[in-house]
Design a protein around this motif. Sequence first.
Motif, mmCIF file in Angstrom:
data_model
loop_
_atom_site.group_PDB
_atom_site.id
_atom_site.type_symbol
_atom_site.label_atom_id
_atom_site.label_comp_id
_atom_site.label_asym_id
_atom_site.label_seq_id
_atom_site.Cartn_x
_atom_site.Cartn_y
_atom_site.Cartn_z
ATOM 1 N N THR A 51 0.796 -1.236 0.000
ATOM 2 C CA THR A 51 0.000 0.000 0.000
ATOM 3 C C THR A 51 0.827 1.284 0.000
ATOM 4 N N TRP A 52 2.132 1.210 -0.139
ATOM 5 C CA TRP A 52 2.985 2.386 0.015
ATOM 6 C C TRP A 52 2.679 3.482 -1.003
ATOM 7 N N ASP A 53 3.007 4.706 -0.620
ATOM 8 C CA ASP A 53 2.859 5.851 -1.522
ATOM 9 C C ASP A 53 4.213 6.513 -1.745
ATOM 10 N N LYS B 195 11.926 -7.274 4.972
ATOM 11 C CA LYS B 195 11.787 -6.554 6.236
ATOM 12 C C LYS B 195 10.371 -6.673 6.811
ATOM 13 N N GLY B 196 9.381 -6.702 5.924
ATOM 14 C CA GLY B 196 7.997 -6.732 6.387
ATOM 15 C C GLY B 196 7.323 -8.090 6.302
ATOM 16 N N GLY C 141 7.620 2.940 10.627
ATOM 17 C CA GLY C 141 8.505 4.034 10.248
ATOM 18 C C GLY C 141 7.925 4.987 9.233
ATOM 19 N N ALA C 142 7.133 4.475 8.303
ATOM 20 C CA ALA C 142 6.507 5.304 7.264
ATOM 21 C C ALA C 142 5.369 4.506 6.651
ATOM 22 N N SER D 254 0.257 1.975 9.386
ATOM 23 C CA SER D 254 1.465 1.178 9.267
ATOM 24 C C SER D 254 1.611 0.691 7.825
ATOM 25 N N ASN D 255 2.801 0.226 7.494
ATOM 26 C CA ASN D 255 3.122 -0.188 6.131
ATOM 27 C C ASN D 255 2.910 -1.689 5.922
#
Length: 502
Positions: A76-78, A104-105, A125-126, A443-444
Motif C-alpha cells: 500500500t505504500w505511496d 523486512k515486512g 517508520g513510514a 502502518s506499512n
Amino acid sequence: MMTRRSALNLAAIAATTLLAALPAQAADTAPVARHVILLIGDGMNIEHEIAASQYLSGKPFSLSFHQLPYQGVQATWDVTTYERHGGRYDPQAIVPTLGYDPAKGGLLPYPLGPELDGARAYHLGAATDSASSATTWATGYKTDDGNISWLSGDPDRGGNRRDDGSLKTIAERLREARGFAIGVVSTVPFTHATPAAFVAHDKSRKHYTAIGSEILQRTRPDVVIGGGHPGTSGRPDFGFIAETDYADLKSGRYAADTVFVERQAGTDGAQALQAAARRAAAEGKKLVGLYGKKQGGLFDWPEPQHRPGAPRIERATTENPSYAEATLAALQVLARNPRGFFLMAEQGDIDWANHNNDYRHMVSTVASLHDGVKAVVDFVDRPGDDISWDNTLLIITADHSNSYMRIGKALGAGELPEQRSDDCNLTRCYPGGEVSYGSGGHSNELTRIYARGQGTELLKAQEGSWYPGTRIVDNTQLFHVMMQAAGVPVEPALKPVPVAAP
C-alpha cells in the motif's frame, strides 16, 4: 529468534497454502464486467478481521469476505513512504522494495506469516495515508500523502486529464468509455479522502468544501451517500460541505435530476434512504444522501455488547442508515443503468476506531463491513435481473493498516476485553492483556484482497509481477484489474525495475 531468510521460506510455504489460487481462465476469453464494486475497510488489517470474526462466531476466519474464492495480499505504500525509505521517486524506474520490502515486512501479514525481527519498527517508520492510497486505486498512479487524484509534487501542469496536474479516475473513465453509472458511499464525510479520490481532484485532502463542490457541481455522480451533515440541531457545522451546496440541495435546485435525502431528527434514516433510492431509480434521477452525527462528521458507530456466547451489536441511532443499507441503496439506483456501473463503498469508521486504539468499536465497524459484503453478495445472487457473477467484479480490501494491533488471547463469540475508555492510547485501557497496540497511526503492513466474479483471474495474473517469487499485488494494479475487467484496459503509467526474488 527467527532470521529473515528462514522466515521468508516459511512464509512462502504459507502463501501457497493459506491463500487460495483461482483456476486460470481460458486465454482467449476476455472478461467483461459491467458491474465493478469496490468495498473498502479503511485502516483494516488481518488482526482486526480476526478480532471481529472471533466476536461474531468464535472462529478466526468466518467473515463474509473470508468465504470469497480469491484471497491475496497488497502493498500500500505511496510516494511519501518511498522517499522516507531513501528512494528518489521516478515513475519510470520504481524500485518496489523501497516502498515495501518483503525481507523486512514479510511475504504475508502477521499472523498469516511470521513476524520478522525488526518488522514493527519497519512498518511504523513510514506509511501511506488514505488520500494517496485511494488515488492508486482510482487512477493507477502513486502520489504524495494528502493528494486527491493529483500528480506527485503538486504540479500545475501535466497529468492525463486537463493538463493541470490532475488525474482521470476510474469512475470518469468508465463513464466516458462505457456509459457506466458511478457512485460513492462512505460512513465518513463524502468529502473525505477515500470517496473524494474517485470523484474529485485536489492537491490537498483537507479542502473539504472545495472537494464537495467539485463532486456535487461538476463530477455529479449518479449516487453520493455519506457523512458530513451539518447537524440536525444547534449551530450547523459546514466544515465538510459548503453552506451554498447544502442550501442548493435543500432548496431543490437540483430537483430536476436529483433526489436529496438527509438525516432528520426522529426519522428512520434507512427507511428514508430506501424510499429516496426507489424514487431515484423509478424516475431516472441521481441520489444524494447526507448523514452523519448530529453535528457533522461520521455515522454513529454501532455498539457491540459483551455477551459471552451471544454476540449482539446494537444501532447507536436509527437516524443514520447502516453501511449495508447505504450500499444497497446505491446499488438500487446504479443498477437501473443497462450499460453498467462502478461503485466504491467505504466503511471508513474502522480507521477512526483504530486511531483511538478502540477495540470494541473496531470490532463493530469491521462487523459492519462484514454485513455490507454479505448484502452485496446477496444482491448479485438475487434472481430476476441481469446482474450475475458472470458480469460483476467484487473486490474487498483495505487502503492501509492502522494501529499495529496484536491479539494476545483469542476471545470467544460475544466476548470483549475489559476496556476503560473509547480513546485508549496504546495498551493502557486493556489490563487483561487480550489485545495490544503499537501505534495510533497507519502502518506499512500488507493488507488483504478478497474478490469474486468476472475478472478475478486478472488479480491472480498480477501477483508477483512487482515482487517476483511472492504473491504480493501492488495497489496500483487494482486499478488496472478493474479497468481491464470492464473491457477498458489502460497502459500502466508506472514502470518497476526488476527486483530479485526472495
